[in-house]
Scaffold this motif. Structure first.
Motif: not given
Length: 263
Positions: A149-152, A204-212
């Motif tokens: 699936g997509d990232l998180f 990576l912008r979406r990774v950052a948003a999810g990581a937060a």
């Protein structure tokens, strides 16, 4: 005297590989010879290597951080420079962390981190079905689940805000530069593993948003990036309330960024 079928003409093989642009022709020749069980099989492997197929796809494995990682055709080949990402991630991880490997590809980073960190919990995700199948084969002996699936997105929601370490070798090549990559990558690896959008930071912008959201307080994100993109990525991470730091290794020509979620 011509070489016997069991004793291939190594100098001729090295010459042919070098003429095709293989920088480490001697090493590649030995690996191809070891992988072949007949002269016909060796000839086929050499023909396909000269035609541009990645050596790792031909062998069915890649060496990464001292481990042999199984690799299927079309799956992203782990690069030597990504050893910095793994080291940077391990350096910020606390004891027995809960770890997620995003954009896991073959699962190479997760394999190494499983041994270095002894995490209490470890999982991986990827959007590419071929990568997921490959990672599952590599990680199944460790009991590590691999989600497609997509990232998180495919993770159980109960893990939100509970991850101690998120590692992501997400695509960061600007879309306009993908065509300039070596043919081995751009023709034989999934485009979604390479193309990072207009400036290389779209994923990576979406990774950052999810990581937060998914990191626990005090948890860390670790990502790979090019040195020229590091400042822009740090600004993105800071904008999400994370505390970034840049790590660079001149010998590996590699850059990683770690980012901590404040307590």
């Amino acid at each position: 005297m011509a070489p016997s079928p069991l004793s291939p003409d190594r100098p001729a093989l090295v010459t042919r590989l070098r003429a095709a642009g293989c920088v480490y022709a001697e090493d590649e020749a030995e690996l191809l010879i070891d992988a072949a069980d007949s002269p016909e099989a060796l000839a086929d492997l050499v023909d396909r290597r000269v035609a541009g197929l990645p050596l790792e796809h031909l062998l069915g494995w890649a060496e990464f951080c001292g481990l042999r990682v199984a690799l299927d055709p079309g799956v992203f080949v782990p690069r030597g420079r990504t050893a910095l990402l793994v080291s940077a991630a391990a350096a910020v991880a606390g004891p027995a962390p809960a770890v997620l490997d995003l954009c896991c590809g073959s699962g190479a980073a997760a394999l190494v981190l499983a041994r270095r960190l002894a995490p209490r919990w470890l999982a991986a995700t990827d959007l590419d079905p071929a990568a997921v199948a490959c990672a599952r084969r590599n990680l199944a002996p460790l009991g590590v689940p691999v989600f497609e699936g997509d990232l998180f997105e495919p993770l159980p929601t109960r893990w939100r805000g509970r991850l101690d370490l998120v590692v992501a070798n997400a695509p960061y090549v600007p879309a306009g530069a993908v065509a300039l990559m070596p043919p081995e990558a751009r023709l034989h690896e999934a485009p979604m593993a390479l193309d990072g959008g207009a400036d290389g930071l779209a994923v990576l912008r979406r990774v950052a948003a999810g990581a937060a959201e998914w990191l626990a307080p005090g948890g860390h994100l670790a990502v790979e990036i090019s040195v020229g993109q590091a400042d822009a990525l740090c600004a993105v991470l800071a904008g999400r309330g994370l505390e970034p730091a840049v790590v660079h290794d001149h010998d590996l020509d590699a850059t990683a960024v770690t980012a901590r979620r404040p307590v």
